[in-house]
Design a protein around this motif. Structure first.
Motif, mmCIF file in Angstrom:
data_model
loop_
_atom_site.group_PDB
_atom_site.id
_atom_site.type_symbol
_atom_site.label_atom_id
_atom_site.label_comp_id
_atom_site.label_asym_id
_atom_site.label_seq_id
_atom_site.Cartn_x
_atom_site.Cartn_y
_atom_site.Cartn_z
ATOM 1 N N VAL A 179 122.878 63.283 26.535
ATOM 2 C CA VAL A 179 123.590 64.490 26.108
ATOM 3 C C VAL A 179 122.696 65.701 26.362
ATOM 4 O O VAL A 179 121.566 65.761 25.867
ATOM 5 N N ASN A 180 123.199 66.649 27.131
ATOM 6 C CA ASN A 180 122.453 67.860 27.473
ATOM 7 C C ASN A 180 123.351 69.087 27.361
ATOM 8 O O ASN A 180 124.571 68.974 27.178
ATOM 9 N N THR A 181 122.744 70.253 27.499
ATOM 10 C CA THR A 181 123.501 71.501 27.521
ATOM 11 C C THR A 181 123.140 72.309 28.759
ATOM 12 O O THR A 181 122.035 72.202 29.286
ATOM 13 N N VAL A 182 124.097 73.123 29.185
ATOM 14 C CA VAL A 182 123.867 74.135 30.220
ATOM 15 C C VAL A 182 124.178 75.483 29.578
ATOM 16 O O VAL A 182 125.243 75.665 28.988
ATOM 17 N N SER A 183 123.238 76.417 29.679
ATOM 18 C CA SER A 183 123.405 77.739 29.065
ATOM 19 C C SER A 183 123.523 78.798 30.160
ATOM 20 O O SER A 183 122.517 79.240 30.712
#
Length: 250
Positions: A179-183
């Motif tokens: 699980v990751n995020t892109v900002s």
């Protein structure tokens, strides 16, 4: 070999803008894509047609992600259509402007439920059916750490998304789910320069790379995080802002 060959992805809020770019890029890289929308059905169908034009499979699925059961129904439908689910991109969100003094709890909840609670519910539902090697990517924002005036509800929801991803990475990691995020920073859209000329000018003047972002810039980051190239990356926030947050703020 394409990076997402054989994958089945669900992209929420894929009817336009960043979501459209992500859905199309996933298809170009070999994934079958479930294109989610709430009301923009015609736009979502156009995205699905674009996916089919590059030789990939697509389906349009409608759901109101402010409702937990709708989130679960959406994930189940995507998995049943695709014969499984290997990637989820939580992109759906709203960004209204409202001064914090005078903001009502109902206005706060509309943004938080759309931007944050949907991420919780869709991720939880997806993780229950995903197999090891699957990935979840949340679309956050640089406003998670650098808020803008009249964006208190939006910035708070995006900051919470960062911590949700870290927590989910910790708890779903033993199951083989990343699980990751892109900002993203400021992403261009039709009419943006006309509607907000001073903001666009200020951004391009200060950004080290000297331009606004494009949906494809965010999409490429999402493809990377869903691909085998990122198989040992989880709990990470990948900032896609042309270097804007690398600059001094004083």
């Amino acid at each position: 070999m394409r990076l997402l060959e054989g994958q089945v992805a669900l992209v929420t809020g894929a009817g336009g803008g960043i979501g459209r770019g992500i859905a199309l890029r996933f298809a170009e890289q070999g994934a079958a894509v479930a294109v989610h929308c709430r009301t923009a059905v015609a736009a979502a169908r156009e995205v699905a047609s674009g996916i089919e034009e590059v030789g990939a499979r697509a389906v349009v699925l409608e759901a109101d992600l402010r409702d937990e059961e709708e989130c679960r129904r959406l994930v189940r439908a995507a998995a049943e259509w695709g014969g499984g689910l290997t990637a989820l991109v939580n992109n759906a969100g709203v960004q209204p402007t409202r001064p914090l003094p005078g903001m009502t709890a109902a206005q706060w909840r509309t943004v938080v439920d759309t931007n944050l609670t949907s991420v919780f519910a869709c991720t939880q539902a997806a993780a229950e059916i995903m197999r090891p090697g699957a990935s979840v990517t949340h679309i956050a924002s640089i406003e998670a750490s650098r808020p803008a005036p009249e964006h208190a509800h939006y910035s708070a929801s995006k900051a919470a998304i960062l911590m949700h991803a870290r927590s989910a990475a910790l708890e779903y990691g033993p199951h083989g789910i990343r699980v990751n995020t892109v900002s993203p920073g400021l992403i261009d859209r039709d009419g943006l320069a006309r509607d907000w000329p001073e903001g666009v000018e200020r951004w391009t003047r200060r950004a080290p790379l000297g331009r606004l972002g494009r949906p494809e810039d965010v999409a490429d980051a999402c493809v990377f995080l869903a691909s085998p190239l990122a198989s040992w990356i989880t709990g990470h926030d990948l900032v896609v802002d042309g270097g804007m947050t690398a600059g001094a703020v004083w």
